[in-house]
Design a protein around this motif. Structure first.
Motif, short mmCIF file in Angstrom:
data_model
loop_
_atom_site.label_atom_id
_atom_site.label_comp_id
_atom_site.label_asym_id
_atom_site.label_seq_id
_atom_site.Cartn_x
_atom_site.Cartn_y
_atom_site.Cartn_z
N TYR A 68 43.81 28.68 42.64
CA TYR A 68 42.57 27.73 42.71
C TYR A 68 41.38 28.08 41.58
O TYR A 68 40.41 27.41 41.71
N GLY A 69 42.12 29.13 40.45
CA GLY A 69 41.50 29.47 39.33
C GLY A 69 39.96 29.99 39.78
O GLY A 69 39.28 30.35 39.08
N GLY A 70 40.18 30.70 40.72
CA GLY A 70 39.20 32.00 41.50
C GLY A 70 40.34 33.06 41.74
O GLY A 70 39.12 33.79 42.40
N LEU A 71 41.21 33.67 41.45
CA LEU A 71 41.65 34.60 41.75
C LEU A 71 42.18 35.39 40.61
O LEU A 71 43.95 35.57 40.08
N GLY A 72 41.73 35.36 39.41
CA GLY A 72 41.37 36.15 38.34
C GLY A 72 42.17 37.54 38.71
O GLY A 72 41.85 38.07 39.52
N ASP A 73 42.12 38.38 37.36
CA ASP A 73 42.30 39.78 37.20
C ASP A 73 41.29 40.93 37.61
O ASP A 73 41.50 41.55 38.23
N ASP A 74 39.98 39.94 38.30
CA ASP A 74 39.15 40.58 38.34
C ASP A 74 38.95 40.72 39.74
O ASP A 74 38.11 41.42 40.63
N MET A 75 39.90 39.68 40.39
CA MET A 75 39.10 39.28 41.54
C MET A 75 40.09 40.04 42.90
O MET A 75 41.28 40.89 42.40
N ASP A 76 39.65 40.98 44.07
CA ASP A 76 40.41 40.94 45.34
C ASP A 76 40.16 40.23 45.97
O ASP A 76 39.42 39.27 46.18
N PHE A 77 40.58 40.17 47.73
CA PHE A 77 40.46 38.67 48.33
C PHE A 77 40.03 39.61 49.87
O PHE A 77 41.16 39.75 50.30
N PHE A 78 39.04 39.17 50.32
CA PHE A 78 39.04 39.91 51.34
C PHE A 78 39.34 38.96 52.86
O PHE A 78 39.30 39.76 53.99
#
Length: 351
Positions: A68-78
């Motif tokens: 969804y365009g929101g999980l690039g390489d900067d992201m982890d996810f709760f």
């Protein structure tokens, strides 16, 4: 004492109103739904112009879970052991722009995308479907929702809020029919009101020799509560067996959330307490086709930490192809997970 009771009563009332709204607005898709083309291309005008509306014998198909365009390489996810809920608006926009640029670079005949948002809170109300429509004006575009909730209440400190998302199929050639098929898997109530309702998107195309090809876009269950992935695979096996018996070719691509045959996962992949893939049970597919994947590269990273040397990588993105479709190449495109937690996979095949 009275004030405390009033506050408690107000909280109960708010909760009941929230629950009632969730019940009323709950997304209840039909088992089979014919989808409409969201592009600005007029099929009638194409026919009037005498343009060929059959697929070529040689095809390129790009499959990509764009996160969804929101999980690039900067992201982890709760939900996967990380801490973040969403990235910044600027980074979300940059991810979507990068995804569109990468698709353009390969110019595939067919595009299969998963996790495409439509005005969701987690992606700052950006209409990604509209962006795709504008970026690819010569493609027909179809969206099958698999996640619609007026308000996802987790995590409690920073809820995800409204979510509208699904799988997208795009094609230069107009399909004869595009159908959203509801998978038989279900989360229990009331979780189902705030979770995904997985589906398969199929597009039927006419070939030059008069036969048909069905191209499918799948996004299977990731967090199985008991037999959900098995039910989906069994259903898909029954569908492809029926297609094969009718003499219809098929290509099913997507994010299976299961690793392919002959793939050996590492201990880090199987021991992750937050997200664990399992082997695809090919016996449920009834032997009507073969799996096509790239054994030289990984397609998915676990989201417990941002992308880096310590990231756990696995394979969940590939194709299931009928025997009469010849595979020339299946290649995972290495983008170092810049724009998504998945890598795109490109299939080149001949009919």
């Amino acid at each position: 004492m009275h004030i405390a009771l009033y506050v408690l009563g107000a909280l109960v009332a708010v909760f009941l109103i929230f629950l009632l709204t969730a019940v009323i607005t709950d997304y209840r898709p039909a088992e089979r739904e014919v989808l409409q083309d969201r592009s600005s291309i007029s099929t009638a005008n194409l026919s009037a112009a005498g343009l060929n509306n059959t697929l070529p014998d040689s095809l390129s198909i790009l499959c990509w879970n764009i996160g969804y365009g929101g999980l690039g390489d900067d992201m982890d996810f709760f939900y996967d052991g990380g801490t973040q809920v969403r990235t910044s608006r600027e980074r979300t926009q940059a991810n979507i722009d990068g995804i569109i640029a990468e698709i353009r670079r390969h110019s595939p005949d067919i595009i299969l995308l998963q996790e495409v948002d439509e005005c969701s809170r987690r992606t700052y109300r950006i209409n990604e479907v509209e962006m795709l429509r504008e970026a690819f004006p010569d493609y027909h575009i179809f969206l099958g929702y698999n996640y619609r909730s007026f308000f996802v209440p987790i995590p409690l400190k920073a809820p995800m809020g409204r979510v509208a998302s699904g799988v997208v199929l795009m094609s230069r050639v107009a399909p004869e029919e595009v159908v959203r098929w509801q998978y038989p898997s279900r989360f229990p109530w009331p979780v189902s009101m705030f979770n995904l309702k997985r589906c398969l998107l199929t597009a039927t195309f006419r070939l030059a020799d008069g036969s048909s090809l069905v191209i499918g876009n799948t996004h299977n269950t990731a967090y199985d509560t008991g037999g959900m992935r098995t039910a989906e695979t069994r259903w898909l096996g029954e569908l492809t067996a029926r297609l094969a018996s009718e003499g219809t070719h098929f290509i099913i691509g997507g994010d299976w959330n299961q690793f392919p045959p002959d793939y050996t996962p590492s201990a880090a992949e199987t021991d992750d307490p937050h997200f664990t893939t399992v082997a695809l049970d090919t016996a449920l597919l009834q032997g009507t086709g073969r799996i096509a994947w790239d054994p030289s590269a990984r397609t998915l990273r676990h989201l417990n930490v941002p992308y880096g040397p310590e990231s756990v990588l696995t394979v969940t993105d590939y194709f299931y192809i009928s025997p009469d479709v010849r595979t020339d190449c299946v290649r995972t495109i290495d983008l170092s997970y810049r724009y998504s937690d998945h890598q795109p996979v490109l299939l080149r095949c001949r009919l």
